[in-house]
Motif scaffolding. Structure first.
Motif, short mmCIF file in Angstrom:
data_model
loop_
_atom_site.label_atom_id
_atom_site.label_comp_id
_atom_site.label_asym_id
_atom_site.label_seq_id
_atom_site.Cartn_x
_atom_site.Cartn_y
_atom_site.Cartn_z
N GLN A 261 0.81 -1.12 0.07
CA GLN A 261 -0.20 -0.02 -0.05
C GLN A 261 1.07 1.41 -0.01
O GLN A 261 1.87 1.45 0.73
CB GLN A 261 -0.76 0.10 1.24
N ALA A 262 0.46 2.21 -1.24
CA ALA A 262 1.37 3.63 -1.10
C ALA A 262 0.89 4.26 0.28
O ALA A 262 -0.21 4.33 0.86
CB ALA A 262 1.02 4.27 -2.19
N GLN A 263 2.07 5.01 0.68
CA GLN A 263 1.67 5.99 1.71
C GLN A 263 0.84 7.28 1.45
O GLN A 263 0.86 7.80 0.33
CB GLN A 263 3.06 6.36 2.41
N ASN A 264 -0.23 7.50 2.30
CA ASN A 264 -1.12 8.46 1.97
C ASN A 264 -0.41 9.93 2.05
O ASN A 264 0.38 10.09 2.98
CB ASN A 264 -2.39 8.54 3.17
N LEU A 265 -0.82 10.77 1.20
CA LEU A 265 -0.19 12.07 1.17
C LEU A 265 -0.68 12.88 2.28
O LEU A 265 -1.96 12.88 2.89
CB LEU A 265 -0.71 12.71 -0.13
N ASP A 266 0.12 13.83 2.79
CA ASP A 266 -0.27 14.74 3.98
C ASP A 266 -0.92 16.01 2.97
O ASP A 266 -0.05 16.73 2.53
CB ASP A 266 0.84 15.03 4.64
N ILE A 267 -1.92 16.27 2.95
CA ILE A 267 -2.81 17.23 2.21
C ILE A 267 -1.99 18.53 2.61
O ILE A 267 -1.88 19.40 1.70
CB ILE A 267 -4.46 17.35 2.36
N SER A 268 -1.78 18.91 3.70
CA SER A 268 -1.45 20.12 4.46
C SER A 268 0.21 20.37 3.92
O SER A 268 0.48 21.71 3.62
CB SER A 268 -1.17 20.23 6.01
N LYS A 269 0.78 19.43 3.17
CA LYS A 269 2.10 19.87 2.82
C LYS A 269 2.11 19.92 1.14
O LYS A 269 3.21 20.12 0.61
CB LYS A 269 3.14 18.63 3.15
N LEU A 270 0.78 19.86 0.57
CA LEU A 270 1.05 20.06 -0.81
C LEU A 270 1.29 21.53 -1.30
O LEU A 270 0.56 22.33 -0.80
CB LEU A 270 -0.20 19.38 -1.42
N PRO A 271 1.60 21.77 -2.54
CA PRO A 271 1.82 23.02 -3.02
C PRO A 271 0.23 23.34 -3.52
O PRO A 271 -0.45 22.80 -3.81
CB PRO A 271 2.80 22.93 -4.05
N PRO A 272 0.02 24.76 -3.52
CA PRO A 272 -1.29 25.43 -3.99
C PRO A 272 -1.10 25.10 -5.43
O PRO A 272 -0.32 25.50 -6.23
CB PRO A 272 -1.50 26.76 -3.56
N VAL A 273 -2.55 25.04 -6.14
CA VAL A 273 -2.71 25.24 -7.39
C VAL A 273 -3.05 26.76 -7.89
O VAL A 273 -3.17 27.65 -6.78
CB VAL A 273 -3.96 24.47 -8.18
N PRO A 274 -2.68 27.21 -9.02
CA PRO A 274 -3.12 28.71 -9.14
C PRO A 274 -4.44 28.97 -8.78
O PRO A 274 -5.23 28.23 -8.88
CB PRO A 274 -2.74 28.58 -10.74
N LYS A 275 -4.53 30.35 -8.43
CA LYS A 275 -5.85 30.71 -7.97
C LYS A 275 -6.87 30.69 -8.99
O LYS A 275 -6.64 30.90 -10.16
CB LYS A 275 -5.73 32.18 -7.49
N ASP A 276 -8.07 30.39 -8.70
CA ASP A 276 -9.15 30.16 -9.57
C ASP A 276 -8.92 29.43 -10.93
O ASP A 276 -9.21 29.73 -11.81
CB ASP A 276 -9.55 31.51 -10.09
N PRO A 277 -8.46 28.14 -10.48
CA PRO A 277 -8.09 27.29 -11.75
C PRO A 277 -9.26 26.76 -12.57
O PRO A 277 -9.28 26.49 -13.84
CB PRO A 277 -7.27 26.10 -10.93
N SER A 278 -10.44 27.12 -12.01
CA SER A 278 -11.60 26.33 -12.64
C SER A 278 -12.05 27.63 -13.60
O SER A 278 -13.20 27.28 -14.31
CB SER A 278 -12.83 26.09 -11.76
N SER A 279 -11.68 29.08 -13.42
CA SER A 279 -12.25 29.96 -14.42
C SER A 279 -11.06 30.86 -15.00
O SER A 279 -10.42 31.48 -14.30
CB SER A 279 -13.22 30.93 -13.36
#
Length: 665
Positions: A261-279
Motif C-alpha cells: 500500500q502506498a503511503q497516504n499524502l499529507d494534504i497540508s504539505k501540498l503546494p497550492p494550485v494557481p488561484k481560480d483554476p476553474s475559471s
C-alpha cells in the motif's frame, strides 16, 4: 570570510535537500509532497514550478503533450504475479476544459514517436493496440474521442496497450456517509485525489477517486481483474503522460509503493494550485486588478474571450447525453477545418457544404458535412439514428464518426476519402478514367455494403440517396457508400415510417414519388440506376431531347430490346471490358429498375448474380422490355406480360402514368 560562509550555507542546503530526497524514497517506494527536489524525468511541456507544483500542460499549449516519470525503473517480477502488488496515490488538478492525463506504467520513458491529443502522448497511429507496447495506464479525461469509443466527456478508464479503454466509467466517488456514488467533474473543481491499487492475491486492479478533503472511499470507482504478467515486463517505469486542447493540468503530490500500500499524502504539505483554476475569466479579472494601467487592453481580451465562447457555442440538450460518444465539439471541427475556410471546401450542393479537416485530438483526416436542419421536431429521433449509424462497420461504407449541432446546422463527420466521389471520377475531364475492372469492383463493393445495411446489421438501414455522388473512393479506388444524412432505420420485420419524399430525381423509384415511402425496394431501384450509370458513363436524366430519349433506363432497355445491349456501354471504355460482365451489369441494373417493386431482386440476390452463384434469368423475347419500367399498381395478375423473374411478386402491366421516365432532374 563572507564568501566562505556563503559556500558553506549552499553546501548545507544542498545536503539537506539530498537527505530529504533520500528519506522520501526507497528501493520500492517514494513519496513527494511537491516536486522541487524530485529529480523527475520531464519532457514535452512539463515543468516544475518554483512552488514545487508539477505542471504537465499549460494554458498556452493548445495541442501539446507532456511526460513526467520517476527517473529509476522498478523491478515488477512479473514472472511471479502472485507476489506482485503495487499501489499509488496522487493529487491532481485540471483547469477549464480539454484535458487528457494518465498514470502510466511503461517499459520506457521514450515517447518521441507518440502523438498528442487523443493518443495521450503514449501511442501513435501504427502502434495503438499492439500487445508489444507493454503499457498499463489509468486515463483521466475531459475530452470525448469517438474514434476510441469514449462514452463520456468526464471519464476515468483503465487502458491496456491501447487508447480504447478496457473498462471505463463517468467520474464519481463513493460517499461513505450517504452510501451512494456522487458525480464529480475532473476539471475546474480544484484538486482531486486518486488511488490505484493492485492486489496480487485477488488479481484485481482498483481505481478510487475523491475530492481532496474526503478520505479514501470504501468502494472503488473501477475494479478490473488483471494478470500483470501478461502486460508488464520485469523492469518498468512509473509516471504521467498528458495532452491538452486548452488550459493547464497539475500534479500536487505523489506516492508509490511497488510492494504494498502506498503511503497516504499529507494534504497540508501540498503546494497550492494557481488561484481560480476553474475559471479562465477569473484569471483575467485577477490580472485586471493587478494591472490597472492596462485595463483597456485586458477589457479587449475579455471581449475576445466572450466572442470566442460564442463562436464555439453549440446546441446541447439533456436528451443528448446518451449519444455523447458520437458527439464531436464544434470547436474541434472549427479547428480541424481551419475555420471552415473556402480552401478546405471539397463539395457542395442543395444539402449544404462539405469540408476537409484534420481532428486536432488525433490528426485524423475527416470530412465535415454541414446540413441545415431548422426544425426541432423530430431532431431527437434524427440524432438517435445518426448515433446508431455511427456503429455501422463495413469495408464498403464510409464510417460516420459523429455529429455536432449548432444553431440551425447539423454537422456530420465522416472518414475522409482522398480520391473524392465516384461522380467526379466518371465525369471530370481532368481525372484519370476508371477501367472496367475498377468499375465492376466498385459496383460489387457498394452492393455488398447495401446488403449489410438491408439484411446483415442489427436493424434495417434505408440509405435513400444512392448515387455516384455519394460513393467515395479511398486511396486504392475502392468504393465506399457514404452520406447517411437522409438514412432511416427500422427493425427487421417492421415497417419503415418514412413519408417525406427525399432523394435525387433520376434515382427515385416510381412508387417513392407517388407515396414518399422509402423501402429496401426503393434503395434497390436507386442501386439499379447507379449500376447503369457506372457502366454507361451517362447520367440518369439528360437535360437535352425528349424525356424518354434522355432517360438512361429507357435507353438501355431499348438497346436490350433491339438485341444490342452492349451498345449502351460507356464509349470511353472503347470495348476494353469483359462482355459477359458488362451484359450482366446492364441487365441486372434494369431488373433492379422494374416498375413493380415486388419484381425487383433483393440485395442478397443482386450479390448472388454479381458473384456468379446464380445465373440471371432471361426475359422472353416476346416481351416489350421498355414497358417493364413503369408501373400501374391496379393491374390484375393475369395481365402480367411475363412470369415473375424472382419467384415472389409480379411484374405489373404498364402505363405512362406516374412514370419516373418523365421526371426531370
Amino acid at each position: 570570510m563572507a564568501e566562505a560562509l556563503r559556500s558553506l550555507y549552499v553546501c548545507v542546503v544542498f545536503s539537506l535537500s539530498l537527505m530529504s530526497f533520500a528519506l522520501a524514497q526507497g528501493e520500492n517506494y517514494f513519496i513527494f509532497h511537491g516536486f522541487s527536489d524530485s529529480n523527475l524525468h520531464l519532457d514535452g511541456v512539463a515543468e516544475i514550478q518554483p512552488s514545487g507544483l508539477l505542471q504537465l500542460t499549460h494554458f498556452d499549449s493548445t495541442i501539446a503533450m507532456a511526460h513526467a516519470f520517476y527517473p529509476f525503473p522498478f523491478r515488477f517480477n512479473t514472472s511471479s504475479s502472485q507476489s506482485l502488488s503495487f499501489s499509488t496515490n496522487f493529487v491532481f488538478a485540471m483547469d477549464d476544459f480539454g484535458h487528457r492525463m494518465a498514470f502510466v506504467i511503461s517499459p520506457s520513458m521514450d515517447f518521441s514517436k507518440a502523438v498528442p491529443g487523443g493518443y495521450l502522448g503514449l501511442f501513435n497511429y501504427s502502434n495503438n493496440g499492439l500487445s508489444t507496447n507493454h503499457i498499463l495506464a489509468v486515463q483521466l479525461g475531459s475530452v470525448l474521442s469517438p474514434e476510441f469509443y469514449d462514452r463520456e466527456y468526464n471519464h476515468v478508464g483503465i487502458n491496456i496497450n491501447s487508447l480504447i479503454s478496457n473498462q471505463s466509467a463517468s467520474a464519481s466517488y463513493f460517499s461513505d456517509e450517504e452510501g451512494i456514488y456522487k458525480d464529480m467533474s475532473l476539471e475546474g473543481t480544484g484538486p482531486i485525489q486518486i488511488w490505484i491499487d493492485y492486489n496480487a492475491a485477488e488479481m484485481l486492479l482498483n481505481v478510487t477517486l475523491a475530492p481532496i478533503k474526503v478520505p479514501k472511499p470504501s468502494k472503488p470507482l473501477l475494479s478490473k481483474p488483471l494478470d500483470p504478467s501478461q502486460i508488464l515486463l520485469d523492469s518498468m517505469y512509473v509516471g504521467f503522460s498528458a495532452s491538452t486542447d486548452a488550459d493547464g493540468s497539475y500534479i500536487l503530490g505523489w506516492s508509490f509503493n511497488r510492494t504494498g500500500q502506498a503511503q497516504n499524502l499529507d494534504i497540508s504539505k501540498l503546494p497550492p494550485v494557481p488561484k481560480d483554476p476553474s475559471s479562465f475569466l477569473g484569471r483575467i479579472l485577477t490580472s485586471i486588478m493587478l494591472a490597472c494601467p492596462f485595463i483597456p487592453v485586458i477589457g479587449t481580451g475579455v471581449c475576445v474571450y466572450i466572442d470566442m465562447k460564442k463562436k464555439y457555442e453549440e446546441v446541447y440538450e439533456d436528451w443528448e447525453k446518451e449519444y455523447s460518444p458520437q458527439r464531436i465539439s464544434y470547436k474541434q471541427l472549427y479547428t480541424a477545418s481551419k475555420g471552415f475556410r473556402d480552401s478546405e471546401l471539397i463539395g457542395k450542393g442543395g444539402f449544404g457544404k462539405v469540408y476537409r479537416g484534420v481532428l486536432p485530438s488525433s490528426n485524423k483526416q475527416i470530412a465535415i458535412k454541414k446540413v441545415s436542419h431548422d426544425s426541432k421536431q423530430g431532431m431527437k429521433e434524427f440524432v438517435a439514428e445518426i448515433a446508431s449509424m455511427g456503429r455501422l462497420r463495413h469495408r464498403n461504407l464510409v464510417k460516420l464518426c459523429g455529429y455536432c449541432r449548432r444553431e440551425g446546422e447539423l454537422l456530420l463527420v465522416y472518414d475522409y476519402m482522398p480520391n473524392g466521389s465516384l461522380d467526379k471520377m466518371l465525369y471530370s475531364n481532368t481525372s484519370p478514367k476508371l477501367s472496367w475492372f475498377q468499375r465492376f469492383r466498385i459496383i460489387r463493393g457498394i452492393a455488398s455494403g447495401l446488403l449489410y445495411l438491408h439484411g446483415e446489421w442489427e436493424q434495417v438501414v434505408l440509405h435513400r440517396d444512392i448515387k455516384p455522388g455519394n460513393v467515395l473512393l479511398d486511396a486504392d479506388l475502392n468504393g465506399k457508400l457514404g452520406d447517411f444524412g437522409l438514412a432511416r432505420l427500422h427493425d427487421h420485420g417492421g415497417n419503415p415510417q418514412t413519408t417525406k419524399l427525399v432523394g435525387t430525381f433520376g434515382y427515385m423509384a416510381p412508387e417513392l414519388i407517388r407515396t414518399g415511402k422509402a423501402t429496401t425496394c426503393t434503395d434497390v431501384y436507386a442501386f439499379g440506376v447507379f449500376m447503369l450509370e457506372v457502366a454507361c458513363g451517362k447520367r440518369p436524366i439528360e437535360q437535352r431531347g425528349l424525356p424518354k430519349r434522355g432517360n438512361l433506363v429507357y435507353g438501355v432497355a431499348s438497346s436490350w430490346e433491339r438485341g444490342s445491349i452492349l451498345d449502351a456501354s460507356d464509349p470511353q471504355l472503347e470495348g476494353a471490358f469483359a462482355a459477359d460482365e458488362m451484359e450482366l451489369v446492364l441487365k441486372l441494373g434494369l431488373f433492379c429498375c422494374f416498375g413493380n417493386p415486388a419484381a425487383r431482386p433483393s440485395m442478397r440476390q443482386v450479390m448472388q448474380y454479381l458473384d456468379g452463384d446464380v445465373l440471371l434469368p432471361d426475359v422472353p423475347s416476346t416481351s416489350n422490355i421498355t414497358s417493364l419500367f413503369t408501373a400501374n399498381d391496379e393491374t390484375p395478375d393475369d395481365e402480367i406480360p411475363f412470369p415473375s423473374l424472382f419467384g415472389n411478386g409480379s411484374v405489373a402491366a404498364v402505363s405512362s402514368t406516374d412514370s419516373i421516365l418523365v421526371v426531370g432532374r
